[in-house]
Scaffold this motif. Structure first.
Motif, PDB file in Angstrom:
ATOM      1  N   PRO A   1       0.810  -1.233   0.000  1.00  0.00           N
ATOM      2  CA  PRO A   1       0.000   0.000   0.000  1.00  0.00           C
ATOM      3  C   PRO A   1       0.837   1.274   0.000  1.00  0.00           C
ATOM      4  O   PRO A   1       0.403   2.306  -0.515  1.00  0.00           O
ATOM      5  CB  PRO A   1      -0.831  -0.107   1.293  1.00  0.00           C
ATOM      6  CG  PRO A   1      -0.092  -1.047   2.155  1.00  0.00           C
ATOM      7  CD  PRO A   1       0.595  -2.000   1.236  1.00  0.00           C
ATOM      8  N   TYR A   2       2.069   1.222   0.538  1.00  0.00           N
ATOM      9  CA  TYR A   2       2.932   2.409   0.559  1.00  0.00           C
ATOM     10  C   TYR A   2       3.390   2.748  -0.855  1.00  0.00           C
ATOM     11  O   TYR A   2       3.400   3.914  -1.256  1.00  0.00           O
ATOM     12  CB  TYR A   2       4.139   2.194   1.478  1.00  0.00           C
ATOM     13  CG  TYR A   2       3.809   1.624   2.844  1.00  0.00           C
ATOM     14  CD1 TYR A   2       2.605   1.940   3.473  1.00  0.00           C
ATOM     15  CD2 TYR A   2       4.668   0.764   3.497  1.00  0.00           C
ATOM     16  CE1 TYR A   2       2.288   1.417   4.712  1.00  0.00           C
ATOM     17  CE2 TYR A   2       4.364   0.232   4.737  1.00  0.00           C
ATOM     18  CZ  TYR A   2       3.170   0.557   5.341  1.00  0.00           C
ATOM     19  OH  TYR A   2       2.855   0.034   6.561  1.00  0.00           O
ATOM     20  N   LEU A   3       3.773   1.721  -1.610  1.00  0.00           N
ATOM     21  CA  LEU A   3       4.176   1.935  -3.006  1.00  0.00           C
ATOM     22  C   LEU A   3       2.997   2.401  -3.851  1.00  0.00           C
ATOM     23  O   LEU A   3       3.156   3.230  -4.754  1.00  0.00           O
ATOM     24  CB  LEU A   3       4.760   0.638  -3.589  1.00  0.00           C
ATOM     25  CG  LEU A   3       6.132   0.221  -3.042  1.00  0.00           C
ATOM     26  CD1 LEU A   3       6.478  -1.203  -3.453  1.00  0.00           C
ATOM     27  CD2 LEU A   3       7.227   1.179  -3.495  1.00  0.00           C
ATOM     28  N   MET A   4       1.817   1.871  -3.554  1.00  0.00           N
ATOM     29  CA  MET A   4       0.609   2.281  -4.273  1.00  0.00           C
ATOM     30  C   MET A   4       0.327   3.762  -4.067  1.00  0.00           C
ATOM     31  O   MET A   4       0.040   4.497  -5.021  1.00  0.00           O
ATOM     32  CB  MET A   4      -0.584   1.442  -3.789  1.00  0.00           C
ATOM     33  CG  MET A   4      -1.900   1.790  -4.457  1.00  0.00           C
ATOM     34  SD  MET A   4      -2.036   1.176  -6.138  1.00  0.00           S
ATOM     35  CE  MET A   4      -2.618  -0.476  -5.817  1.00  0.00           C
ATOM     36  N   GLU A   5       0.443   4.235  -2.831  1.00  0.00           N
ATOM     37  CA  GLU A   5       0.179   5.645  -2.512  1.00  0.00           C
ATOM     38  C   GLU A   5       1.262   6.558  -3.083  1.00  0.00           C
ATOM     39  O   GLU A   5       0.986   7.654  -3.552  1.00  0.00           O
ATOM     40  CB  GLU A   5       0.097   5.837  -0.996  1.00  0.00           C
ATOM     41  CG  GLU A   5      -1.124   5.219  -0.337  1.00  0.00           C
ATOM     42  CD  GLU A   5      -2.386   6.023  -0.544  1.00  0.00           C
ATOM     43  OE1 GLU A   5      -2.293   7.199  -0.965  1.00  0.00           O
ATOM     44  OE2 GLU A   5      -3.482   5.477  -0.309  1.00  0.00           O
TER      45      GLU A   5
ATOM     46  N   TRP B   1      15.849  -5.809  -1.199  1.00  0.00           N
ATOM     47  CA  TRP B   1      16.392  -4.473  -0.949  1.00  0.00           C
ATOM     48  C   TRP B   1      16.095  -3.491  -2.085  1.00  0.00           C
ATOM     49  O   TRP B   1      16.107  -2.284  -1.876  1.00  0.00           O
ATOM     50  CB  TRP B   1      17.881  -4.550  -0.624  1.00  0.00           C
ATOM     51  CG  TRP B   1      18.027  -4.905   0.821  1.00  0.00           C
ATOM     52  CD1 TRP B   1      18.212  -6.137   1.355  1.00  0.00           C
ATOM     53  CD2 TRP B   1      17.901  -4.009   1.932  1.00  0.00           C
ATOM     54  NE1 TRP B   1      18.216  -6.067   2.733  1.00  0.00           N
ATOM     55  CE2 TRP B   1      18.024  -4.777   3.110  1.00  0.00           C
ATOM     56  CE3 TRP B   1      17.698  -2.635   2.046  1.00  0.00           C
ATOM     57  CZ2 TRP B   1      17.952  -4.210   4.376  1.00  0.00           C
ATOM     58  CZ3 TRP B   1      17.626  -2.071   3.309  1.00  0.00           C
ATOM     59  CH2 TRP B   1      17.751  -2.853   4.454  1.00  0.00           C
ATOM     60  N   MET B   2      15.799  -4.011  -3.259  1.00  0.00           N
ATOM     61  CA  MET B   2      15.356  -3.146  -4.341  1.00  0.00           C
ATOM     62  C   MET B   2      14.028  -2.467  -3.950  1.00  0.00           C
ATOM     63  O   MET B   2      13.851  -1.257  -4.108  1.00  0.00           O
ATOM     64  CB  MET B   2      15.163  -3.983  -5.611  1.00  0.00           C
ATOM     65  CG  MET B   2      14.986  -3.176  -6.881  1.00  0.00           C
ATOM     66  SD  MET B   2      14.752  -4.259  -8.303  1.00  0.00           S
ATOM     67  CE  MET B   2      16.255  -5.214  -8.265  1.00  0.00           C
ATOM     68  N   PHE B   3      13.122  -3.260  -3.375  1.00  0.00           N
ATOM     69  CA  PHE B   3      11.806  -2.719  -3.011  1.00  0.00           C
ATOM     70  C   PHE B   3      11.820  -2.017  -1.654  1.00  0.00           C
ATOM     71  O   PHE B   3      11.051  -1.076  -1.442  1.00  0.00           O
ATOM     72  CB  PHE B   3      10.754  -3.828  -3.045  1.00  0.00           C
ATOM     73  CG  PHE B   3      10.367  -4.206  -4.444  1.00  0.00           C
ATOM     74  CD1 PHE B   3       9.536  -3.395  -5.208  1.00  0.00           C
ATOM     75  CD2 PHE B   3      10.859  -5.364  -5.028  1.00  0.00           C
ATOM     76  CE1 PHE B   3       9.195  -3.725  -6.508  1.00  0.00           C
ATOM     77  CE2 PHE B   3      10.519  -5.710  -6.326  1.00  0.00           C
ATOM     78  CZ  PHE B   3       9.684  -4.887  -7.069  1.00  0.00           C
ATOM     79  N   TYR B   4      12.684  -2.460  -0.731  1.00  0.00           N
ATOM     80  CA  TYR B   4      12.822  -1.712   0.526  1.00  0.00           C
ATOM     81  C   TYR B   4      13.267  -0.282   0.226  1.00  0.00           C
ATOM     82  O   TYR B   4      12.737   0.685   0.781  1.00  0.00           O
ATOM     83  CB  TYR B   4      13.860  -2.381   1.449  1.00  0.00           C
ATOM     84  CG  TYR B   4      13.442  -3.711   2.043  1.00  0.00           C
ATOM     85  CD1 TYR B   4      12.109  -4.098   2.085  1.00  0.00           C
ATOM     86  CD2 TYR B   4      14.391  -4.581   2.560  1.00  0.00           C
ATOM     87  CE1 TYR B   4      11.743  -5.320   2.628  1.00  0.00           C
ATOM     88  CE2 TYR B   4      14.038  -5.802   3.112  1.00  0.00           C
ATOM     89  CZ  TYR B   4      12.703  -6.168   3.139  1.00  0.00           C
ATOM     90  OH  TYR B   4      12.350  -7.375   3.682  1.00  0.00           O
TER      91      TYR B   4
END
Length: 399
Positions: free
Chosen positions: A10-14, A295-298
């Motif tokens: 949800p953080y990436l979505m926002e 770690w790419m997505f973190y």
């Protein structure tokens, strides 16, 4: 600020919109979460089988069969009952703390008795390079992975504004202290070479320090790893469930069991993928594979925190951190992702990157454009599984 379940999703979505969020759910479903689950269950299998093969390595087939059995049991428990999964978590967390206390206290006693020889010139012969340091970080940070697990069940937390930061403030320093002190304890009786050669480090420690009661070590470490695997399964099912609810995965993966009120389809699917990883994989290769993708997505998620400081100024922020912290973490993430590729390129990193990007094909086929032929493929599958597993959409589930 964002109180939805699903961890980074949800953080990436926002912050960045649906495509990065979809690629995260795609990567988590097929790489990050199943490989994590597989690594922990392989660790369990090595410790559980070690006492039966004293002085030699357990057969690979035995280790992998035990790991697959552990995945089956944990998946079944979490698909059957949320309460049972939570109970298993509490029991095995207590077991984990017992063995941690035994090893740390034994190590401190040995230190007090003057067993400090292995700490002299302890970094002698270390090969220093950018790639070596980043791979060392992969293995070290793997030990701490789980710091973000609670964010996957935010919607199920009581008072998340208080309990989420409190769990992090208590949990991470506790884990850090325990992890460092356990390694100090190991080095009181093992050299660095012996530690690297040991198939099950805690078992070797137990044999040298706790004999004739050394059998408690593999038993409690097996309990500890089962608890960690159970926690991973419990939270990962929620990510798949949330992605399915948003229309980013097969709709059936967002369904709830009518009888058990668990996201059973998501949990079972996740268990199947983890079992497949066990067949060709070993722990070291899976850790590097996992860490590169994770770690790419973190890094992207923490970058989202910086971006939303400027794009979403209007949102209320119950907890606010100084901006230099996310900037520092983003830079570290970039280093961790790029350094191994630049210093020691491996085909695995290319395969991982291609697999992540291949998610865009499925996104445009099934999510963005919703081509008719793609829907014709997915709809019968969803209906068949719905009848077979007795599951319904979350909004239709009984209260």
């Amino acid at each position: 600020m964002i109180t939805k379940s699903g961890g980074e999703y949800p953080y990436l979505m926002e912050a960045f919109g649906p495509i990065p969020a979809y690629l995260f759910s795609w990567t988590s479903l097929f790489i990050i979460k199943p490989s994590s689950f597989a690594i922990i269950c392989l660790s369990f299998a090595e410790y559980a089988s070690a006492p039966f093969y004293a002085g030699c390595q357990p057969p690979v087939a035995v280790v992998k069969c035990l790991a697959a059995a552990a995945i089956l049991v944990i998946t079944t428990v979490n698909a059957l009952s949320v309460r049972l999964g939570s109970y298993v978590q509490n029991v095995f967390t207590a077991a984990k703390l017992v063995i941690v206390a035994i090893i740390i206290i034994s190590g401190l006693v040995l230190l007090a008795q003057g067993n400090t020889k292995n700490f002299e010139n302890s970094f002698e012969g270390t090969k220093l390079s950018v790639g070596a340091i980043s791979l060392a970080f992969y293995n070290g940070l793997w030990a701490y992975d789980g710091w973000n697990q609670l964010n996957y069940i935010t919607e199920e937390l009581r008072n998340p504004f208080r309990n989420l930061p409190l769990a992090i403030i208590i949990g991470i320093p506790l884990v850090t202290g325990c992890y460092i002190l356990m390694n100090v304890s190991y080095f009181t009786v093992m050299t660095a070479t012996e530690l690297l050669q040991s198939q099950a480090v805690a078992v070797t420690f137990g044999d040298r320090v706790l004999y004739p009661a050394s059998w408690v070590v593999p038993l409690f470490v097996a309990f500890s790893t089962i608890g960690a695997a159970n926690g991973t399964c419990f939270t990962a099912g929620r990510l798949v469930y949330v992605a399915g609810r948003e229309g980013h995965m097969l709709k059936v993966l967002s369904y709830i069991s009518v009888r058990r009120l668990t996201p059973a389809p998501a949990i079972i699917f996740y268990g199947i993928i983890a079992t497949i990883y066990i067949i060709p994989g070993d722990i070291n290769s899976l850790v590097n594979y996992f860490s590169f993708a994770a770690w790419m997505f973190y890094g992207l998620t923490v970058l989202g925190l910086i971006v939303m400081r400027f794009t979403r100024k209007d949102l209320e922020r119950p907890i606010k951190v100084p901006i230099f912290i996310p900037i520092l973490v983003t830079l570290i993430s970039v280093f961790l992702v790029l350094a191994p590729i630049i210093s020691k390129p491996e085909w695995e990193y290319l395969y991982c990157m291609l697999f992540i990007l291949s998610g865009t094909v499925f996104y445009f086929l099934f999510v963005h454009y919703k081509f008719g032929w793609a829907q014709k493929i997915s709809k019968p599958v969803t209906m068949h599984l719905q009848m077979l597993m007795e599951v319904v959409p979350a909004e239709e589930a009984p209260e």
